[in-house]
Design a protein around this motif. Structure first.
Motif, PDB file in Angstrom:
ATOM      1  N   GLN A  67       0.833  -1.206   0.000  1.00 20.08           N
ATOM      2  CA  GLN A  67       0.000   0.000   0.000  1.00 20.08           C
ATOM      3  C   GLN A  67       0.867   1.255   0.000  1.00 20.08           C
ATOM      4  O   GLN A  67       0.556   2.226  -0.695  1.00 20.08           O
ATOM      5  N   GLU A 103       2.189   1.843  -3.435  1.00 20.02           N
ATOM      6  CA  GLU A 103       1.132   2.393  -4.290  1.00 20.02           C
ATOM      7  C   GLU A 103       0.921   3.877  -4.009  1.00 20.02           C
ATOM      8  O   GLU A 103       0.784   4.681  -4.932  1.00 20.02           O
ATOM      9  N   ARG A 104       0.909   4.236  -2.727  1.00 20.40           N
ATOM     10  CA  ARG A 104       0.707   5.646  -2.353  1.00 20.40           C
ATOM     11  C   ARG A 104       1.881   6.503  -2.828  1.00 20.40           C
ATOM     12  O   ARG A 104       1.684   7.631  -3.278  1.00 20.40           O
TER      13      ARG A 104
END
Length: 98
Positions: free
Chosen positions: A52, A55-56
């Motif tokens: 995550q 992705e951020r």
């Protein structure tokens, strides 16, 4: 000294003591299993969070690029508007002089 230890080892152990020890061993095994499962879950969570985060970070980088582009466009438009305002001023001054 060794004789005394041998006597202690060969001395009969009451069944209550053995059962208590056996229960402690089983509880220790269960605690170890639970700790191992918790560790595996924590590792899965950590991996998910790393993904995550990646992705951020990609998303943030894309937004940064977009922001830089928008700022460039804004400066370009500002320059064009200033140029038009200058032309209007020149026309106004010429008209006032006539």
């Amino acid at each position: 000294m060794a004789v005394k230890m041998a006597d202690e080892v060969s001395a009969p152990v009451p069944s209550d003591d053995f059962q208590a020890l056996e229960q402690k061993v089983y509880r220790t095994i269960e605690m170890y299993k639970a700790a191992r499962e918790s560790r595996a879950a924590a590792e899965r969570d950590a991996q998910r969070l790393r993904e995550q985060l990646e992705e951020r970070e990609e998303e943030v980088e894309g937004l940064r690029r977009e922001m830089v582009q928008l700022r460039r466009e804004r400066e370009e438009i500002r320059g064009r508007v200033e140029k038009m305002l200058q032309q209007i001023d020149v026309l106004s001054q010429e008209q006032a002089a006539s």
